[in-house]
Design a protein around this motif. Structure first.
Motif, short mmCIF file in Angstrom:
data_model
loop_
_atom_site.label_atom_id
_atom_site.label_comp_id
_atom_site.label_asym_id
_atom_site.label_seq_id
_atom_site.Cartn_x
_atom_site.Cartn_y
_atom_site.Cartn_z
N SER A 22 0.84 -1.20 0.00
CA SER A 22 0.00 0.00 0.00
C SER A 22 0.87 1.24 0.00
O SER A 22 1.99 1.23 0.51
N SER A 23 0.34 2.29 -0.58
CA SER A 23 0.98 3.59 -0.54
C SER A 23 -0.11 4.63 -0.33
O SER A 23 -1.07 4.68 -1.09
N MET A 24 0.01 5.41 0.72
CA MET A 24 -1.07 6.33 1.04
C MET A 24 -0.53 7.60 1.68
O MET A 24 0.61 7.66 2.13
N LYS A 25 -1.36 8.63 1.70
CA LYS A 25 -1.08 9.86 2.40
C LYS A 25 -2.08 9.96 3.54
O LYS A 25 -3.26 9.72 3.35
N LEU A 26 -1.61 10.34 4.72
CA LEU A 26 -2.44 10.29 5.91
C LEU A 26 -2.90 11.65 6.42
O LEU A 26 -3.52 11.73 7.48
N VAL A 27 -2.62 12.72 5.69
CA VAL A 27 -3.08 14.03 6.14
C VAL A 27 -4.60 14.07 6.23
O VAL A 27 -5.17 14.49 7.24
N GLU A 28 -5.27 13.62 5.17
CA GLU A 28 -6.74 13.62 5.19
C GLU A 28 -7.27 12.68 6.25
O GLU A 28 -8.34 12.93 6.84
N ALA A 29 -6.55 11.60 6.51
CA ALA A 29 -6.97 10.68 7.57
C ALA A 29 -6.96 11.38 8.92
O ALA A 29 -7.92 11.28 9.70
N PHE A 30 -5.89 12.11 9.21
CA PHE A 30 -5.83 12.81 10.49
C PHE A 30 -6.84 13.96 10.53
O PHE A 30 -7.40 14.26 11.60
N LYS A 31 -7.09 14.59 9.41
CA LYS A 31 -8.12 15.62 9.38
C LYS A 31 -9.48 15.01 9.71
O LYS A 31 -10.30 15.60 10.41
N ALA A 32 -9.73 13.81 9.16
CA ALA A 32 -10.99 13.12 9.44
C ALA A 32 -11.10 12.75 10.92
O ALA A 32 -12.20 12.60 11.45
N MET A 33 -9.94 12.62 11.59
CA MET A 33 -9.92 12.31 13.02
C MET A 33 -9.95 13.59 13.86
O MET A 33 -9.80 13.54 15.08
N GLY A 34 -10.13 14.74 13.21
CA GLY A 34 -10.28 15.99 13.93
C GLY A 34 -9.03 16.83 14.05
O GLY A 34 -9.05 17.89 14.69
N VAL A 35 -7.92 16.38 13.45
CA VAL A 35 -6.67 17.14 13.51
C VAL A 35 -6.62 18.05 12.29
O VAL A 35 -6.38 17.58 11.17
N THR A 36 -6.86 19.33 12.49
CA THR A 36 -6.89 20.27 11.37
C THR A 36 -5.83 21.37 11.49
O THR A 36 -5.17 21.72 10.52
N ASP A 37 -5.68 21.91 12.69
CA ASP A 37 -4.77 23.04 12.87
C ASP A 37 -3.33 22.70 12.51
O ASP A 37 -2.59 23.55 12.00
N ALA A 38 -2.91 21.47 12.77
CA ALA A 38 -1.51 21.09 12.54
C ALA A 38 -1.10 21.23 11.09
O ALA A 38 0.09 21.38 10.78
N PHE A 39 -2.08 21.20 10.16
CA PHE A 39 -1.79 21.25 8.73
C PHE A 39 -2.07 22.63 8.13
O PHE A 39 -1.95 22.82 6.92
N ASP A 40 -2.44 23.58 8.97
CA ASP A 40 -2.82 24.92 8.52
C ASP A 40 -1.70 25.89 8.87
O ASP A 40 -1.37 26.08 10.05
N VAL A 41 -1.12 26.51 7.85
CA VAL A 41 0.03 27.40 8.08
C VAL A 41 -0.30 28.55 9.01
O VAL A 41 0.57 29.05 9.74
N ASN A 42 -1.55 28.96 9.04
CA ASN A 42 -1.95 30.08 9.87
C ASN A 42 -2.36 29.66 11.28
O ASN A 42 -2.27 30.46 12.22
N MET A 43 -2.82 28.42 11.43
CA MET A 43 -3.36 27.96 12.71
C MET A 43 -2.40 27.08 13.50
O MET A 43 -2.52 26.96 14.72
#
Length: 493
Positions: A388-409
């Motif tokens: 498998s090959s995957m990206k997990l950013v959207e997975a963590f966003k789905a788990m409620g982690v949003t600020d960590a990926f936002d340059v402003n937040m």
């Protein structure tokens, strides 16, 4: 004839900034020279060892259940691009569980929550405010709901997440201690159980290695407490580097060395904006407790995959641990010594694999793994190879982690500072591989997280029969702690 079973996994976290590169050399991590590097921890003593009482105390605070919560939430969310999308209340197609099915992509899925949680937990030690709250809630509860009180980005202290962070660090340090201690116990047990017949048998090996690579840039200031915490709790080595071509070779060499040479050239390039890599490498190696005899336990058969019927090689053996719930049946096949095992669950004929996975949560998974039924099982499973090959950013966003990926937040102020820039996570990559046959298993995995900175015994009964002849869920598990090291699906062979 026994054959080694290898599970290998890498988690790499990349922190980057919108700045230019600076020429220079490399200084190092991990007790070995990499491209002329110097180990910054060479003369630094880090004592991670815990007493048995301290270890058991850390592991008894519902840590295994919380880890299972995270594991199932991560697995479901990782299926977001392929099979299952975790929805918000505003999303169309929401069902009662807050999730919606999508059409599956081609291929199977394999995730290692153990590697991901080590890398993300190290990163969480550098987070503050709401960024920290979201990360820790996801890592300990499986999702951030926003219901718990959280410190603001300006304070980030005095809230419930102080306890969450302490417990998570304690748990993961204790598990590393337990793994190391068990390796010694297992070696002695094999000598005691098998005597001269056990000569040449190797006990199971599960190794966990962590490292932090920091860009050699005078503008970047890394907080000492961040490095100290990750050194004390995760035994993370520290390296500074110029993030040039030599750094690329050095990081790949470290990864290869810590995965028994089975994962090579994992990192393809270092982005100009990169300022830090947090790397976890996990390697598992073991023999089957009972191998399959190719002369009479391996046979031809058909697998009813999602693409159609496929001709496969099946392996059949007698096992002694049976799994069953309302929607699936399965079995546990131990590796040598019984501390680790392969577990498989086949949904019943009128239940799809997606439906079954949606029905699972961390508590249910923990109960299944901790209370298997002792019963003869005639278990049949296919030989298979999957990656498998995957990206997990959207997975963590789905788990409620949003600020960590936002340059402003994003708030990674506890990690360090970079003038006129903000540090945030840019991407998380996770690659895995597994091969299962009559002699054993070989597996590998890789995860890259990119951070950017920018502005019971029963009466004798007939045996149970479990045949994995249609899409199924499988895991590599720790049978003492009842937690999954790897979770995967086979939809087609």
């Amino acid at each position: 004839m026994n054959r080694k079973i290898s599970m290998l996994l890498i988690t790499v976290m990349v922190l980057t900034v919108l700045t230019g590169c600076r020429d220079g050399g490399i200084t190092g991590i991990g007790g070995k020279e990499y491209n002329g590097s110097t180990d910054l921890m060479k003369n630094v003593s880090v004592n991670m060892e815990l007493t048995d009482e301290e270890m058991q105390d850390a592991l008894s605070k519902d840590g295994n259940r919380k880890y299972c919560d995270f594991s199932m939430a991560l697995f479901k969310a990782a299926m977001g691009d392929s099979f299952i999308q975790v929805c918000t209340s505003e999303d169309p197609g929401e069902n009662e569980s807050g999730s919606a099915l999508e059409e599956p992509e081609e291929g199977n899925l394999l995730v290692s929550p153990l590697s991901v949680i080590y890398a993300m937990a190290m990163t969480a030690n550098g987070a503050g405010g709401m960024t920290r709250c979201q990360l820790l809630m996801a890592l300990t509860e499986g999702e951030f709901t926003g219901e718990a009180k959280c410190g603001t980005s300006s304070t980030g202290v005095g809230d419930i997440y102080d306890e969450y962070q302490d417990n998570l660090n304690d748990y993961l340090r204790a598990y590393m201690n337990l793994v190391n201690k068990n390796a010694e116990i297992d070696a002695q047990n094999i000598r005691d159980w098998y005597g001269s017949e056990g000569k040449g048998m190797q006990p199971p090996v599960l190794s966990i290695a962590n490292s932090i690579w920091i860009k050699n840039d005078p503008k970047l200031t890394v907080n000492e407490d961040f490095l100290k915490t990750n050194g004390e709790y995760y035994n993370a080595g520290i390296r500074t580097a110029d993030f040039d071509g030599n750094t690329l070779k050095a990081i790949n060499a470290w990864i290869e060395d810590h995965t028994a040479g089975l994962i090579k050239d994992m990192l393809k390039e270092i982005p100009e904006k990169a300022i830090m890599y947090l790397i976890n490498a996990l390697a598992f190696e073991a023999d089957w407790e009972e191998t399959y005899d190719p002369d009479y336990q391996v046979h031809d058969g058909e697998f009813n995959g999602e693409k159609g019927i496929e001709s496969v090689k099946y392996m059949t053996g007698q096992e002694y641990y049976y799994l069953e719930d309302e929607l699936a049946t399965g079995f546990i096949k131990p590796y040598l010594g019984g501390r680790y095992a392969f577990a498989a669950l086949r949904p019943k004929d009128d239940v799809s694999l997606n439906e079954y996975i949606l029905s699972l949560d961390g508590d249910h998974l923990y109960e299944l793994l901790s209370q298997p039924i002792y019963h003869d099982v005639i278990a049949t499973m296919p030989k298979f190879e999957s990656k498998s090959s995957m990206k997990l950013v959207e997975a963590f966003k789905a788990m409620g982690v949003t600020d960590a990926f936002d340059v402003n937040m994003a708030d990674f102020s506890k990690l360090g500072t970079y003038p006129e820039n903000n540090i945030y996570i840019g991407n998380i990559f996770h690659d895995t591989y597994i091969n299962v046959d009559e002699r054993g298993t070989k597996a590998g995995a890789a995860t890259i997280v990119e951070m950017l900175a920018e502005g019971a015994m029963a009466e004798e009964e007939p045996p149970k029969y479990v045949t994995l002849d249609r899409p199924f869920l499988y895991m590599i598990i720790d049978t003492d702690q009842h937690i999954p090291l790897f979770i995967g699906t086979i939809r087609d062979i």
